[in-house]
Design a protein around this motif. Structure first.
Motif, PDB file in Angstrom:
ATOM      1  N   PHE A 172       0.828  -1.203   0.000  1.00 43.78           N
ATOM      2  CA  PHE A 172       0.000   0.000   0.000  1.00 43.78           C
ATOM      3  C   PHE A 172       0.864   1.255   0.000  1.00 43.78           C
ATOM      4  CE2 PHE A 172      -2.672  -3.350   1.710  1.00 43.78           C
ATOM      5  CZ  PHE A 172      -3.854  -3.142   1.017  1.00 43.78           C
ATOM      6  N   LYS A 173       0.280   2.346  -0.452  1.00 48.00           N
ATOM      7  CA  LYS A 173       1.004   3.606  -0.523  1.00 48.00           C
ATOM      8  C   LYS A 173       1.287   4.152   0.875  1.00 48.00           C
ATOM      9  CE  LYS A 173      -0.629   5.013  -5.093  1.00 48.00           C
ATOM     10  NZ  LYS A 173      -1.372   6.004  -5.891  1.00 48.00           N
ATOM     11  N   GLN A 174       2.295   5.023   0.944  1.00 46.93           N
ATOM     12  CA  GLN A 174       2.645   5.671   2.201  1.00 46.93           C
ATOM     13  C   GLN A 174       1.582   6.697   2.580  1.00 46.93           C
ATOM     14  OE1 GLN A 174       4.986   5.060   4.279  1.00 46.93           O
ATOM     15  NE2 GLN A 174       6.865   4.370   3.276  1.00 46.93           N
ATOM     16  N   VAL A 175       1.517   7.024   3.867  1.00 51.34           N
ATOM     17  CA  VAL A 175       0.647   8.114   4.313  1.00 51.34           C
ATOM     18  C   VAL A 175       1.157   9.407   3.688  1.00 51.34           C
ATOM     19  CG1 VAL A 175      -0.054   7.010   6.459  1.00 51.34           C
ATOM     20  CG2 VAL A 175       2.025   8.395   6.416  1.00 51.34           C
ATOM     21  N   PRO A 176       0.273  10.366   3.391  1.00 47.21           N
ATOM     22  CA  PRO A 176       0.721  11.605   2.726  1.00 47.21           C
ATOM     23  C   PRO A 176       1.753  12.398   3.530  1.00 47.21           C
ATOM     24  CG  PRO A 176      -1.675  11.383   2.641  1.00 47.21           C
ATOM     25  CD  PRO A 176      -1.182  10.322   3.565  1.00 47.21           C
ATOM     26  N   VAL A 177       1.599  12.399   4.852  1.00 43.08           N
ATOM     27  CA  VAL A 177       2.511  13.162   5.711  1.00 43.08           C
ATOM     28  C   VAL A 177       2.907  12.295   6.902  1.00 43.08           C
ATOM     29  CG1 VAL A 177       2.802  15.206   7.172  1.00 43.08           C
ATOM     30  CG2 VAL A 177       1.439  15.352   5.064  1.00 43.08           C
ATOM     31  N   VAL A 226       3.770  12.401  10.373  1.00 44.25           N
ATOM     32  CA  VAL A 226       3.713  13.362  11.486  1.00 44.25           C
ATOM     33  C   VAL A 226       4.780  13.095  12.535  1.00 44.25           C
ATOM     34  CG1 VAL A 226       1.241  13.735  11.153  1.00 44.25           C
ATOM     35  CG2 VAL A 226       2.023  11.968  12.756  1.00 44.25           C
ATOM     36  N   PHE A 227       5.439  11.927  12.447  1.00 40.91           N
ATOM     37  CA  PHE A 227       6.448  11.589  13.451  1.00 40.91           C
ATOM     38  C   PHE A 227       7.848  12.060  13.047  1.00 40.91           C
ATOM     39  CE2 PHE A 227       3.186   8.227  13.798  1.00 40.91           C
ATOM     40  CZ  PHE A 227       2.752   8.511  15.076  1.00 40.91           C
ATOM     41  N   LYS A 228       7.985  12.666  11.880  1.00 34.89           N
ATOM     42  CA  LYS A 228       9.334  12.975  11.398  1.00 34.89           C
ATOM     43  C   LYS A 228      10.027  14.046  12.223  1.00 34.89           C
ATOM     44  CE  LYS A 228       7.841  16.379   7.950  1.00 34.89           C
ATOM     45  NZ  LYS A 228       7.827  16.725   6.529  1.00 34.89           N
ATOM     46  N   ASP A 229       9.245  14.895  12.945  1.00 34.44           N
ATOM     47  CA  ASP A 229       9.840  15.949  13.769  1.00 34.44           C
ATOM     48  C   ASP A 229       9.694  15.659  15.252  1.00 34.44           C
ATOM     49  OD1 ASP A 229      10.571  17.517  11.560  1.00 34.44           O
ATOM     50  OD2 ASP A 229       8.509  18.225  11.366  1.00 34.44           O
ATOM     51  N   SER A 230       9.574  14.367  15.580  1.00 32.29           N
ATOM     52  CA  SER A 230       9.391  14.017  16.993  1.00 32.29           C
ATOM     53  C   SER A 230      10.618  14.403  17.792  1.00 32.29           C
ATOM     54  CB  SER A 230       9.134  12.514  17.138  1.00 32.29           C
ATOM     55  OG  SER A 230      10.302  11.787  16.893  1.00 32.29           O
ATOM     56  N   VAL A 231      10.433  14.588  19.072  1.00 30.96           N
ATOM     57  CA  VAL A 231      11.502  15.076  19.958  1.00 30.96           C
ATOM     58  C   VAL A 231      12.635  14.071  20.086  1.00 30.96           C
ATOM     59  CG1 VAL A 231       9.975  16.553  21.294  1.00 30.96           C
ATOM     60  CG2 VAL A 231      10.270  14.160  21.964  1.00 30.96           C
ATOM     61  N   THR A 232      12.386  12.856  19.686  1.00 37.70           N
ATOM     62  CA  THR A 232      13.439  11.847  19.827  1.00 37.70           C
ATOM     63  C   THR A 232      14.435  11.904  18.677  1.00 37.70           C
ATOM     64  OG1 THR A 232      12.081  10.241  18.677  1.00 37.70           O
ATOM     65  CG2 THR A 232      11.925  10.293  21.076  1.00 37.70           C
ATOM     66  N   GLY A 233      14.177  12.756  17.706  1.00 34.91           N
ATOM     67  CA  GLY A 233      15.118  12.853  16.598  1.00 34.91           C
ATOM     68  C   GLY A 233      14.403  12.752  15.269  1.00 34.91           C
ATOM     69  N   PRO A 234      15.113  13.040  14.176  1.00 33.87           N
ATOM     70  CA  PRO A 234      14.474  13.025  12.855  1.00 33.87           C
ATOM     71  C   PRO A 234      14.001  11.644  12.464  1.00 33.87           C
ATOM     72  CG  PRO A 234      16.861  13.180  12.653  1.00 33.87           C
ATOM     73  CD  PRO A 234      16.555  13.333  14.109  1.00 33.87           C
ATOM     74  N   CYS A 235      12.865  11.616  11.806  1.00 32.93           N
ATOM     75  CA  CYS A 235      12.302  10.345  11.313  1.00 32.93           C
ATOM     76  C   CYS A 235      11.674  10.656   9.965  1.00 32.93           C
ATOM     77  CB  CYS A 235      11.261   9.818  12.306  1.00 32.93           C
ATOM     78  SG  CYS A 235      10.446   8.315  11.773  1.00 32.93           S
ATOM     79  N   ASP A 236      12.461  10.520   8.889  1.00 32.10           N
ATOM     80  CA  ASP A 236      11.972  10.988   7.598  1.00 32.10           C
ATOM     81  C   ASP A 236      10.900  10.067   7.035  1.00 32.10           C
ATOM     82  OD1 ASP A 236      13.197   8.794   6.430  1.00 32.10           O
ATOM     83  OD2 ASP A 236      15.011   9.898   5.890  1.00 32.10           O
ATOM     84  N   GLN A 237      10.306  10.527   5.940  1.00 29.58           N
ATOM     85  CA  GLN A 237       9.176   9.809   5.336  1.00 29.58           C
ATOM     86  C   GLN A 237       9.543   8.370   4.998  1.00 29.58           C
ATOM     87  OE1 GLN A 237       6.189  11.139   4.954  1.00 29.58           O
ATOM     88  NE2 GLN A 237       5.179   9.535   3.792  1.00 29.58           N
ATOM     89  N   LYS A 238      10.763   8.157   4.501  1.00 33.78           N
ATOM     90  CA  LYS A 238      11.145   6.833   4.053  1.00 33.78           C
ATOM     91  C   LYS A 238      11.290   5.836   5.186  1.00 33.78           C
ATOM     92  CE  LYS A 238      13.483   8.368  -0.154  1.00 33.78           C
ATOM     93  NZ  LYS A 238      14.758   8.441  -0.899  1.00 33.78           N
ATOM     94  N   SER A 239      11.420   6.317   6.412  1.00 33.42           N
ATOM     95  CA  SER A 239      11.614   5.392   7.529  1.00 33.42           C
ATOM     96  C   SER A 239      10.319   4.696   7.922  1.00 33.42           C
ATOM     97  CB  SER A 239      12.204   6.123   8.741  1.00 33.42           C
ATOM     98  OG  SER A 239      11.252   7.017   9.277  1.00 33.42           O
TER      99      SER A 239
END
Length: 506
Positions: free
Chosen positions: A353-358, A360-373
């Protein structure tokens, strides 16, 4: 229990298919009461066997079911052998005489099923003699079951179909694709149409790609002579893979009936894009296994196999991308692959299935989490050797923060259930007895499948190139991985990685 009054005539009754599949399946139907005492089987072949010899073969073929001596004897007593030359008209006269005698002895009421478990070269000869020598002159039903391959290209298949249609109507012809008898193949429709969660998102808006993998860990074994004239494309893609694809891609039928399902499968196959030669070269790759090893097991290359030409250009592996030109599937690639001497035996379908459009966890306080992760959601349908399905979702890792971690919701049929599940041939024989052609292939499906495959085959035949090699024990040549990588995707099922990580595979 609705027991069937029927006379089976098996052409090729001494062959491997009859021993391994047909006789055990008939015994299971006998055990379950689908076949009572009013049935008989005539086995025909060239060998000069007696009925007694034939009965021993039958009993040996069902020995794994551990029947009592009485049960085995009673079952075998329904079998009769006649030495037969399919080209000799007099032999059909003898076959008619025996058939009529058994019809009266077992009160069969003229119901006859003819199983052609031999080379398609003889199909036309057999069916024409069945008609000319009066074996179809009864008041019951007449059906013919035909094994693959049904032709070796569209034209030969059309010629063969015309020959058979001179004697049997399309409704009386049962073309076997044993994959359609497998439990989880039949479950594709249940997963799709009985679950709104899937049917509502079964389209190009939510699905990124679909992958069909049909892997064999064995080589060509004793089939080298046949396989070298066929190859993976004709042996697997034209039938099994395109049948699975049609079930995945078809529109919901108006009713779950033979006619309606068949109509939608044919529409799906006719919507597959017919590639140009350039598009074939871009979207399809082939391979041929060379010597390799997994752990302590060593395997020779395809060209070293028995009855294989030492300069053979025959492919033992195919990977490719099909595109379906309709509103539901436009833009969604259907990736397929199949081959001999791969890492593991297995057939599975991965719906990615396709990825979610955004994210929302990529800017979490624990560090970067980009779309591809974010791992994609994947529905996996396991066909064989294990049966079941799984759904991969993203959950939160245990601990501080909001790092995501894939989790798998999974159901696998237990070994007890699998062991007691009717074998594909058992199901298909019962369908034929019931006059249900849902899980058999219609001529229109066969014809369109050959047209699709012929386009690929013709391009490869023009190129006359040696297929890229892949080591026995791996999952195909590098080109099969590049096919997806160039589009930013990858094969979901990569069993060879497990062996590499443990140093068992180079």
């Amino acid at each position: 229990m609705d027991q069937k009054n029927v006379l089976f005539t098996i052409f090729g009754g001494t062959g491997d298919l009859a021993r391994r599949k047909l006789y055990p399946s008939l015994f299971r139907l006998y055990q379950k009461g689908d076949l009572g005492e009013d049935f008989a089987v005539i086995g025909t072949a060239r060998r000069p066997w007696s009925n007694e010899t034939y009965h021993e073969v039958i009993k040996n073929s069902i020995a794994s079911f551990q029947p009592s001596n009485k049960e085995a004897e009673e079952f075998a007593s329904h079998f009769y052998y006649q030495s037969h030359n399919v080209k000799d008209t007099q032999h059909y006269d003898a076959l008619k005489k025996l058939s009529d005698e058994l019809d009266e002895k077992y009160s069969i009421q003229g119901n006859r099923i003819f199983y052609l478990a031999m080379s398609p070269n003889f199909f036309g000869t057999i069916v024409s003699h069945l008609k000319s020598q009066g074996l179809l002159n009864t008041n019951g039903y007449h059906r013919v079951i035909i094994e693959k391959p049904f032709g070796n290209d569209y034209q030969s298949a059309a010629d063969l179909n015309d020959e058979i249609n001179q004697v049997f109507t399309e409704e009386e012809i049962y073309r076997i694709d044993h994959y359609l008898g497998k439990e989880m193949i039949q479950n594709i429709s249940a997963i799709r149409f009985a679950n709104l969660i899937f049917e509502s998102i079964w389209n190009n808006r939510y699905i990124d790609n679909i992958q069909i993998s049909l892997a064999e860990d064995v080589g060509v074994e004793e089939r080298g002579g046949y396989y070298d004239k066929s190859g993976a494309l004709k042996d697997m893609v034209q039938n099994h893979i395109l049948q699975m694809l049609s079930l995945l891609a078809m529109e919901p039928p108006v009713a779950f009936s033979e006619k309606e399902i068949r109509t939608e499968k044919i529409k799906a196959l006719e919507s597959i894009r017919m590639f140009s030669e350039e598009e074939v070269r871009k979207n399809f790759v082939r391979g041929q296994y060379v010597a390799g090893e997994i752990g302590d097991d060593q395997f020779r290359g395809y060209r070293e196999e028995e009855n294989v030409d030492e300069n053979s250009l025959t492919e033992t592996f195919v990977a490719g991308k099909f595109l379906i030109d309709n509103f539901r599937w436009s833009g969604v690639p259907f990736y397929v692959r199949t081959g001999k001497r791969l890492t593991e035996k297995g057939t599975r379908i991965n719906v990615v299935f396709k990825q979610v459009p955004v994210n929302v966890f990529k800017d979490s306080v624990t560090g970067p989490c980009d779309q591809k992760s974010l791992a994609p959601n994947i529905l996996t349908i396991y066909i064989q050797p294990t049966e079941g399905f799984s759904l991969t979702l993203n959950g939160k890792e245990i601990g501080q923060g909001f790092q995501t971690d894939p989790i798998k919701l999974e159901h696998r049929n237990s070994s007890d259930i699998i062991e007691n599940t009717p074998e594909a041939y058992e199901k298909l024989l019962l369908d034929a007895l019931n006059g249900d052609g849902t899980n058999f292939t219609h001529w229109d499906e066969v014809a369109q499948s050959w047209k699709i495959v012929d386009r690929i085959r013709e391009t490869w035949d023009k190129d006359q190139q040696t297929p890229p090699g892949y080591r026995a024990g791996t999952m195909g040549p590098d080109e099969a991985y590049q096919l997806l990588e160039k589009e930013g995707r990858h094969w979901v099922w990569e069993p060879d990685e497990w062996y590499r990580q443990r140093g068992l595979l180079k």
